[in-house]
Enzyme design. Structure first.
Site, PDB file in Angstrom:
ATOM      1  N   THR A   1      -6.337  -0.605   8.359  1.00 44.01           N
ATOM      2  CA  THR A   1      -5.989   0.340   9.421  1.00 44.01           C
ATOM      3  C   THR A   1      -7.228   0.760  10.203  1.00 44.01           C
ATOM      4  O   THR A   1      -8.343   0.731   9.667  1.00 44.01           O
ATOM      5  CB  THR A   1      -5.334   1.579   8.771  1.00 44.01           C
ATOM      6  OG1 THR A   1      -5.308   2.645   9.719  1.00 44.01           O
ATOM      7  CG2 THR A   1      -6.110   2.076   7.559  1.00 44.01           C
ATOM      8  N   ASP A   2      -7.010   1.218  11.431  1.00 43.28           N
ATOM      9  CA  ASP A   2      -8.130   1.769  12.210  1.00 43.28           C
ATOM     10  C   ASP A   2      -8.561   3.139  11.668  1.00 43.28           C
ATOM     11  O   ASP A   2      -9.608   3.651  12.050  1.00 43.28           O
ATOM     12  CB  ASP A   2      -7.771   1.873  13.702  1.00 43.28           C
ATOM     13  CG  ASP A   2      -6.577   2.773  13.997  1.00 43.28           C
ATOM     14  OD1 ASP A   2      -5.937   3.268  13.045  1.00 43.28           O
ATOM     15  OD2 ASP A   2      -6.286   2.990  15.190  1.00 43.28           O
ATOM     16  N   GLU A   3      -7.739   3.733  10.788  1.00 43.69           N
ATOM     17  CA  GLU A   3      -8.054   5.088  10.306  1.00 43.69           C
ATOM     18  C   GLU A   3      -9.312   5.113   9.441  1.00 43.69           C
ATOM     19  O   GLU A   3      -9.899   6.177   9.234  1.00 43.69           O
ATOM     20  CB  GLU A   3      -6.842   5.678   9.567  1.00 43.69           C
ATOM     21  CG  GLU A   3      -5.630   5.716  10.482  1.00 43.69           C
ATOM     22  CD  GLU A   3      -4.437   6.490   9.967  1.00 43.69           C
ATOM     23  OE1 GLU A   3      -4.617   7.406   9.151  1.00 43.69           O
ATOM     24  OE2 GLU A   3      -3.310   6.172  10.394  1.00 43.69           O
TER      25      GLU A   3
ATOM     26  N   TYR B   1      -5.676   8.912   2.395  1.00 40.50           N
ATOM     27  CA  TYR B   1      -5.144   7.585   2.740  1.00 40.50           C
ATOM     28  C   TYR B   1      -6.250   6.696   3.309  1.00 40.50           C
ATOM     29  O   TYR B   1      -6.492   5.591   2.819  1.00 40.50           O
ATOM     30  CB  TYR B   1      -3.999   7.718   3.758  1.00 40.50           C
ATOM     31  CG  TYR B   1      -3.651   6.418   4.450  1.00 40.50           C
ATOM     32  CD1 TYR B   1      -3.124   5.341   3.740  1.00 40.50           C
ATOM     33  CD2 TYR B   1      -3.852   6.248   5.835  1.00 40.50           C
ATOM     34  CE1 TYR B   1      -2.809   4.133   4.380  1.00 40.50           C
ATOM     35  CE2 TYR B   1      -3.544   5.056   6.475  1.00 40.50           C
ATOM     36  CZ  TYR B   1      -3.019   4.008   5.744  1.00 40.50           C
ATOM     37  OH  TYR B   1      -2.718   2.816   6.369  1.00 40.50           O
TER      38      TYR B   1
ATOM     39  N   ALA C   1       0.850  -1.195   0.000  1.00 40.45           N
ATOM     40  CA  ALA C   1       0.000   0.000   0.000  1.00 40.45           C
ATOM     41  C   ALA C   1       0.880   1.237   0.000  1.00 40.45           C
ATOM     42  O   ALA C   1       2.063   1.175   0.331  1.00 40.45           O
ATOM     43  CB  ALA C   1      -0.886   0.024   1.247  1.00 40.45           C
TER      44      ALA C   1
ATOM     45  N   LYS D   1      -7.988   3.237   1.860  1.00 40.33           N
ATOM     46  CA  LYS D   1      -7.987   1.961   2.582  1.00 40.33           C
ATOM     47  C   LYS D   1      -9.428   1.495   2.828  1.00 40.33           C
ATOM     48  O   LYS D   1      -9.735   0.311   2.712  1.00 40.33           O
ATOM     49  CB  LYS D   1      -7.234   2.088   3.918  1.00 40.33           C
ATOM     50  CG  LYS D   1      -5.736   2.258   3.811  1.00 40.33           C
ATOM     51  CD  LYS D   1      -5.003   1.090   3.170  1.00 40.33           C
ATOM     52  CE  LYS D   1      -4.983  -0.158   4.014  1.00 40.33           C
ATOM     53  NZ  LYS D   1      -4.120  -1.218   3.427  1.00 40.33           N
TER      54      LYS D   1
HETATM   55  P1  NAD Z   1       5.084   0.715   4.104  1.00 39.80           P
HETATM   56  O1  NAD Z   1       4.793   1.986   3.380  1.00 39.80           O
HETATM   57  O2  NAD Z   1       6.240   0.655   5.045  1.00 39.80           O
HETATM   58  O3  NAD Z   1       5.287  -0.472   3.061  1.00 39.80           O
HETATM   59  C1  NAD Z   1       4.467  -0.650   1.941  1.00 39.80           C
HETATM   60  C2  NAD Z   1       5.148  -1.643   1.017  1.00 39.80           C
HETATM   61  O4  NAD Z   1       4.295  -1.814  -0.127  1.00 39.80           O
HETATM   62  C3  NAD Z   1       6.504  -1.176   0.505  1.00 39.80           C
HETATM   63  O5  NAD Z   1       7.442  -2.220   0.577  1.00 39.80           O
HETATM   64  C4  NAD Z   1       6.234  -0.790  -0.947  1.00 39.80           C
HETATM   65  O6  NAD Z   1       7.351  -0.976  -1.801  1.00 39.80           O
HETATM   66  C5  NAD Z   1       5.104  -1.747  -1.301  1.00 39.80           C
HETATM   67  N1  NAD Z   1       4.277  -1.218  -2.393  1.00 39.80           N
HETATM   68  C6  NAD Z   1       3.754   0.035  -2.491  1.00 39.80           C
HETATM   69  N2  NAD Z   1       3.085   0.181  -3.652  1.00 39.80           N
HETATM   70  C7  NAD Z   1       3.170  -1.027  -4.287  1.00 39.80           C
HETATM   71  C8  NAD Z   1       2.670  -1.517  -5.515  1.00 39.80           C
HETATM   72  N3  NAD Z   1       1.959  -0.731  -6.340  1.00 39.80           N
HETATM   73  N4  NAD Z   1       2.922  -2.807  -5.855  1.00 39.80           N
HETATM   74  C9  NAD Z   1       3.637  -3.610  -5.022  1.00 39.80           C
HETATM   75  N5  NAD Z   1       4.162  -3.177  -3.860  1.00 39.80           N
HETATM   76  C10 NAD Z   1       3.921  -1.909  -3.493  1.00 39.80           C
HETATM   77  O7  NAD Z   1       3.730   0.341   4.843  1.00 39.80           O
HETATM   78  P2  NAD Z   1       3.493  -0.316   6.272  1.00 39.80           P
HETATM   79  O8  NAD Z   1       3.502   0.741   7.292  1.00 39.80           O
HETATM   80  O9  NAD Z   1       4.363  -1.513   6.407  1.00 39.80           O
HETATM   81  O10 NAD Z   1       1.985  -0.794   6.093  1.00 39.80           O
HETATM   82  C11 NAD Z   1       1.676  -2.068   5.530  1.00 39.80           C
HETATM   83  C12 NAD Z   1       0.172  -2.242   5.482  1.00 39.80           C
HETATM   84  O11 NAD Z   1      -0.360  -2.158   6.808  1.00 39.80           O
HETATM   85  C13 NAD Z   1      -0.543  -1.175   4.667  1.00 39.80           C
HETATM   86  O12 NAD Z   1      -1.596  -1.785   3.968  1.00 39.80           O
HETATM   87  C14 NAD Z   1      -1.077  -0.200   5.710  1.00 39.80           C
HETATM   88  O13 NAD Z   1      -2.235   0.430   5.258  1.00 39.80           O
HETATM   89  C15 NAD Z   1      -1.363  -1.149   6.859  1.00 39.80           C
HETATM   90  N6  NAD Z   1      -1.270  -0.549   8.211  1.00 39.80           N
HETATM   91  C16 NAD Z   1      -0.181   0.175   8.581  1.00 39.80           C
HETATM   92  C17 NAD Z   1      -0.098   0.693   9.875  1.00 39.80           C
HETATM   93  C18 NAD Z   1       1.102   1.478  10.331  1.00 39.80           C
HETATM   94  O14 NAD Z   1       1.089   2.017  11.441  1.00 39.80           O
HETATM   95  N7  NAD Z   1       2.179   1.539   9.581  1.00 39.80           N
HETATM   96  C19 NAD Z   1      -1.154   0.484  10.765  1.00 39.80           C
HETATM   97  C20 NAD Z   1      -2.267  -0.270  10.337  1.00 39.80           C
HETATM   98  C21 NAD Z   1      -2.311  -0.788   9.060  1.00 39.80           C
HETATM   99  P1  TYD Z   2       1.961   9.394  11.503  1.00 41.84           P
HETATM  100  O1  TYD Z   2       3.150   8.687  12.074  1.00 41.84           O
HETATM  101  O2  TYD Z   2       2.083  10.089  10.192  1.00 41.84           O
HETATM  102  O3  TYD Z   2       0.779   8.329  11.492  1.00 41.84           O
HETATM  103  P2  TYD Z   2      -0.821   8.557  11.236  1.00 41.84           P
HETATM  104  O4  TYD Z   2      -1.022   9.883  10.635  1.00 41.84           O
HETATM  105  O5  TYD Z   2      -1.126   7.455  10.284  1.00 41.84           O
HETATM  106  O6  TYD Z   2      -1.461   8.401  12.584  1.00 41.84           O
HETATM  107  O7  TYD Z   2       1.481  10.479  12.557  1.00 41.84           O
HETATM  108  C1  TYD Z   2       1.178  10.127  13.906  1.00 41.84           C
HETATM  109  C2  TYD Z   2       0.682  11.379  14.597  1.00 41.84           C
HETATM  110  O8  TYD Z   2       1.766  12.309  14.690  1.00 41.84           O
HETATM  111  C3  TYD Z   2      -0.403  12.119  13.840  1.00 41.84           C
HETATM  112  O9  TYD Z   2      -1.304  12.704  14.779  1.00 41.84           O
HETATM  113  C4  TYD Z   2       0.334  13.202  13.086  1.00 41.84           C
HETATM  114  C5  TYD Z   2       1.476  13.542  14.005  1.00 41.84           C
HETATM  115  N1  TYD Z   2       2.738  13.985  13.373  1.00 41.84           N
HETATM  116  C6  TYD Z   2       3.347  15.179  13.793  1.00 41.84           C
HETATM  117  O10 TYD Z   2       2.848  15.882  14.690  1.00 41.84           O
HETATM  118  N2  TYD Z   2       4.513  15.532  13.172  1.00 41.84           N
HETATM  119  C7  TYD Z   2       5.080  14.782  12.176  1.00 41.84           C
HETATM  120  O11 TYD Z   2       6.139  15.189  11.632  1.00 41.84           O
HETATM  121  C8  TYD Z   2       4.446  13.572  11.785  1.00 41.84           C
HETATM  122  C9  TYD Z   2       5.025  12.719  10.690  1.00 41.84           C
HETATM  123  C10 TYD Z   2       3.272  13.203  12.410  1.00 41.84           C
END
Ligand code: NAD
Ligand code: TYD
Length: 355
Positions: free
Chosen positions: A136-138, A161, A90, A165
């Site tokens: 995601t919970d978002e 975003y 994603a 999702k």
């Molecule tokens: P990330 O951005 O670190 O990694 C995403 C990966 O997807 C990367 O390796 C990227 O190269 C690959 N990718 C992107 N576009 C692509 C495409 N078109 N084809 C193939 N591969 C592609 O993301 P993450 O933080 O590891 O999140 C992974 C999943 O978990 C996502 O679906 C995200 O919505 C979900 N998620 C993330 C969080 C969080 O806090 N990071 C929380 C809840 C859910």
């Molecule tokens: P982020 O890590 O981008 O995750 P998400 O927006 O998916 O929750 O941000 C976490 C929280 O921190 C969010 O409330 C936005 C805030 N934030 C800042 O205040 N400064 C920053 O530079 C970033 C990246 C996020």
């Protein structure tokens, strides 16, 4: 430990990214009988260095490819009979979705639908097939100061975003209802830990403190997130994939809410200790900047369903998780330099230095 299971081909998308790399590592280590295929386009967020310790494992293969390319996806699915898909690929950063929503529609919506279409034939031929979609919970939008998201909370996304999702979640569910595709969806809170690209709050601020750069806190910093250590999320994904009920959704969270400003101060204290700096040094880097448009006030997860049904709960306390995360970024500054040497720098400069 090698868990005994019947041989399976498992496709994990986005396995070179943050959460995906932990899921791939866990499955490769735990399930010697499985063939694990990691499909990733290696965008700015994907990095094979995240998996260098397992790249030679006999049950692991990397496939470079883009899920938005239907021809590529169909071709791959015609060559390998996947028994299950864990879909993490994603575009994942809210700020990027504000400046470039279309790339989120392409990967998160179109890419997911391409995978769903390609899965239909596999599901016809194999009654055990499972499409497990990581979300995601978002998608639930913003909470006020009280209450929690549970599995019946209505979708109400606010950012491009979360809208993308939410859309992909709806498509997964619709393919279940319309075509009988066996699926599970899980919706998780904010993850942190090793390998997270330093654009998200925790790794960005660790990196900036190391480099003595400002810590841009959006708005008044009273926004609240529920933080979960990434390896606990990977364990939950393993459980849901193997034991979750098809057609269900599961919320996953850390029972660990922090206001951004409090979390930033905690990070500053821990980093001062780690760097041998005088107490209060890093806090001076805190800079309140213009708020994120459409900024969700608070996310908090009621994770009692996965706890009751599957016995999952977080195993790592926030103190332990942050300590391990900080140590990891200290020990992997080369990784930090690699991942921040590309388009990220340009992006960062555009977002914050011109305000
Ligand atoms: P990330 O951005 O670190 O990694 C995403 C990966 O997807 C990367 O390796 C990227 O190269 C690959 N990718 C992107 N576009 C692509 C495409 N078109 N084809 C193939 N591969 C592609 O993301 P993450 O933080 O590891 O999140 C992974 C999943 O978990 C996502 O679906 C995200 O919505 C979900 N998620 C993330 C969080 C969080 O806090 N990071 C929380 C809840 C859910
Ligand atoms: P982020 O890590 O981008 O995750 P998400 O927006 O998916 O929750 O941000 C976490 C929280 O921190 C969010 O409330 C936005 C805030 N934030 C800042 O205040 N400064 C920053 O530079 C970033 C990246 C996020």
């Amino acid at each position: 430990m090698d868990k005994k299971n019947s041989p399976k081909n498992i496709l994990i998308t986005g396995g070179a990214g943050f959460i995906g790399s932990h899921v791939v590592r866990l499955f490769v280590a735990e399930y010697g009988d499985y063939q694990i295929f990691n499909l990733d386009a290696l965008t700015y967020a994907g990095n094979l260095e995240n998996l260098k310790d397992i790249e030679q494992a006999p049950n692991y293969s990397f496939v470079k490819g883009d899920i938005t390319d239907a021809y590529f996806v169909n071709d791959l699915f015609s060559q390998i009979n996947f028994d299950g898909i864990i879909h993490l690929a994603a575009e994942s950063h809210v700020d990027r979705s504000i400046s470039d929503p279309l790339s989120f529609v392409r990967t998160n919506v179109l890419g997911t639908v391409n995978l769903l279409n390609a899965s239909l034939q596999l599901a016809k031929d194999n009654t055990d097939f499972l499409f497990y979609h990581i979300s995601t919970d978002e998608v639930f939008g913003s909470l006020g100061r009280e209450g929690f998201f549970n599995e019946s909370t209505a979708y109400d996304p606010n950012s491009p975003y979360s809208a993308s999702k939410a859309s992909s979640d709806h498509f997964v569910r619709a393919y279940g209802e319309t075509y009988g595709l066996p699926y599970i969806i899980s919706n998780c809170s904010n993850n942190y830990g090793p390998n997270q690209f330093p654009e998200k709050l925790i790794p960005l601020f660790i990196n900036n403190i190391i480099k003595n750069k400002p810590l841009p806190v959006y708005g008044d910093g009273n926004y609240t997130r529920d933080w979960l250590y990434v390896k606990d999320h990977a364990e939950a994904i393993d459980l849901v994939f193997h034991k979750g009920r098809k057609g269900e959704t599961y919320n996953i969270g850390g029972f660990n809410e922090w206001r951004n400003i409090e979390l930033t101060r905690l990070l500053c204290q821990l980093m001062d200790k780690k760097l041998g700096r005088k107490e209060g040094t890093s806090e001076k880097l805190i800079t309140f900047v213009k708020d994120r448009p459409g900024h969700d006030l608070r996310y908090a997860i009621d994770a009692s369903k996965i706890n009751k049904e599957l016995g999952w709960k977080p195993s790592v306390t926030f103190e332990e998780g942050l300590e391990m995360t900080i140590d990891w970024y200290f020990e992997n500054q080369e990784w930090l330099d690699h991942v921040t040497s590309g388009d990220y720098l340009e992006y960062y400069i555009k977002q914050y230095q011109t305000q």
